[in-house]
Design an enzyme around this catalytic site. Structure first.
Site, PDB file in Angstrom:
ATOM      1  N   GLY A 219      38.278  46.548  43.861  1.00  0.00           N
ATOM      2  CA  GLY A 219      39.520  45.815  44.122  1.00  0.00           C
ATOM      3  C   GLY A 219      39.346  44.840  45.268  1.00  0.00           C
ATOM      4  CG  ASN A 220      41.455  41.542  45.600  1.00  0.00           C
ATOM      5  OD1 ASN A 220      42.559  41.404  46.091  1.00  0.00           O
ATOM      6  ND2 ASN A 220      41.229  41.374  44.295  1.00  0.00           N
TER       7      ASN A 220
END
Ligand code: CTP
Length: 399
Positions: free
Chosen positions: A201-202
């Protein structure tokens, strides 16, 4: 739209709580500026909770942003509700001994006042002369209504009902420069599963995208917000009838939602942080150490969603992409951004310089907006809502 609601010290301040609620629900960004006296009737926490902004009465806070004039300069509308006899007298004389006073002097936006006071005070020649002067200067008046007043008297002096003040405010703001325009905004960050409990993810919170959706709604647009893993808390700022939220998880889901909704949209805004790669395979069961060794995760490239939307854009559709960069300097940032704009075939590119602290997860932001010919069509710093306003200004100009 940016609205300042000044609250002065009258019992009707409780009605203004509902007014602020109506304004925020309609998508407006509301800053409440109470006088010291007003806080005796409704306290600071209430104003902060319903406006979702810090609230102060003082001109000595946030001095770096010259808040005592900035609030007025940035406002699209200033409302004073309730406006007491005393506050109307101060307005008429131009007295600026608190934040509301300086805001009223610094603003060129329309001003709407909703007086509230006892009948005798309203009828007094001093108040009537002040009202006449304010109206001559272009100040708009809503109410006062006739009816029961605090203390059991009755007569003119009751503050107009919140719905009525809201309607007057909307009439002053006009239909908005995006009235009836259909827009799709993607926001948040995708998550690409590795196994049932892990993902790539980020750090995108979705705040900027939500601010873009809220600003568009406030300007009259019909908004679809494709929300990739945005927390309920952040999403709350987009809870209103003219925003439809489509929740998604992965880049593939985001792509699907965008293709479906973009077809009917006049503006497509890709503010989501999309994973460029995803794991080739997703394990059915949680990866454990029992498998032995350090696992290698093989990745495959995701489709460039905004590029494919741009390639299939309908006539007149405006496509906006966002770029998060960690450059050495501004020149490098702009050069990279121009190359990206060309590569993706988008009309506008909003470039955001990010670092460990800047951009992601933070409330403040700083961007450059590149126009169709690669020129800098706008810059903005400040809250994510300020940035959103500058981006929509650029879109309106491009349209
Ligand atoms: N974007 C997209 N699909 C992807 C990756 C990005 O639509 N698979 C969109 C983002 O929503 C954003 C823009 O492209 O509007 C820029 O994303 P960015 O990550 O900065 O660009 P990349 O193409 O990934 O370039 P690089 O990572 O090399 O900087």
């Amino acid at each position: 739209m940016n609205i300042v609601v000044g609250v002065t010290g009258g019992i009707a301040a409780y009605k203004t709580v509902h007014l602020v609620r109506l304004l925020t629900k309609a998508g407006h960004d509301v800053t409440v500026v109470p006088t010291e006296d007003a806080l005796r009737f409704v306290g600071l926490p209430t104003w902060e909770a319903i406006s979702r902004h810090p609230v102060t009465t003082s001109v000595h806070e946030d001095v770096a942003r010259v808040r005592h004039v900035a609030l007025g300069q940035e406002a699209d509308l200033v409302i004073v509700a309730p406006a007491t006899a005393n506050s109307l007298a101060k307005m008429t004389a131009g007295i600026a001994d608190d934040l509301l006073g300086t805001t009223l002097l610094a603003t060129e936006a329309p001003v709407l006042v909703a007086p509230a006071m006892h009948t005798e005070m309203w009828r007094h020649p001093a108040t009537q002369a002040n009202i006449a002067t304010l109206q001559q200067r272009g100040v708009h008046l809503v109410g006062p209504a006739e009816g029961e007043l605090a203390g059991g008297d009755s007569g003119p002096g009751r503050m107009a009902e919140p719905e009525e003040v809201f309607a007057a405010a909307q009439a002053l703001l006009g239909p908005g420069d995006l009235a009836g325009v259909r827009v799709v905004v993607s926001a948040g960050g995708t998550r690409e599963p590795i196994d049932p409990v892990r993902f790539l993810g980020n750090r995108s919170s979705g705040r900027q995208g939500v601010a873009l959706a809220a600003e568009a709604a406030a300007r009259g647009a019909e908004v679809t917000l494709v929300a990739a893993n945005i927390s309920a808390d952040v999403l709350a700022a987009a809870r209103r009838p003219s925003i439809r939220v489509v929740p998604v998880g992965t880049a593939a889901e985001l792509s699907h939602a965008m293709q479906e909704t973009a077809a009917a949209a006049e503006v497509v805004m890709m503010a989501a942080a999309v994973a460029d790669y995803r794991p080739v395979t997703v394990a059915d069961r949680k990866l454990t150490k029992e498998h032995g060794g350090v696992p290698a995760i093989e990745l495959v490239e995701n489709e460039d969603i905004v590029a494919s939307l741009a390639a299939r854009r309908r006539e007149g559709q405006v496509i906006v992409a966002f770029a998060a960069e960690t450059p050495e300097d501004e020149a490098e940032m702009l050069a990279r951004a121009r190359a990206k704009q060309e590569r993706k075939g988008v009309d506008l590119l909003v470039v955001n310089e990010v670092g460990w602290e800047r951009g992601f997860e933070s409330a403040e932001n700083a961007v450059h907006i590149l126009g169709r010919s690669g020129d800098v069509a706008g810059t903005a710093t400040g809250s994510k809502r300020d940035v959103a306003a500058a981006v929509w200004d650029a879109v309106v100009r491009e349209r």
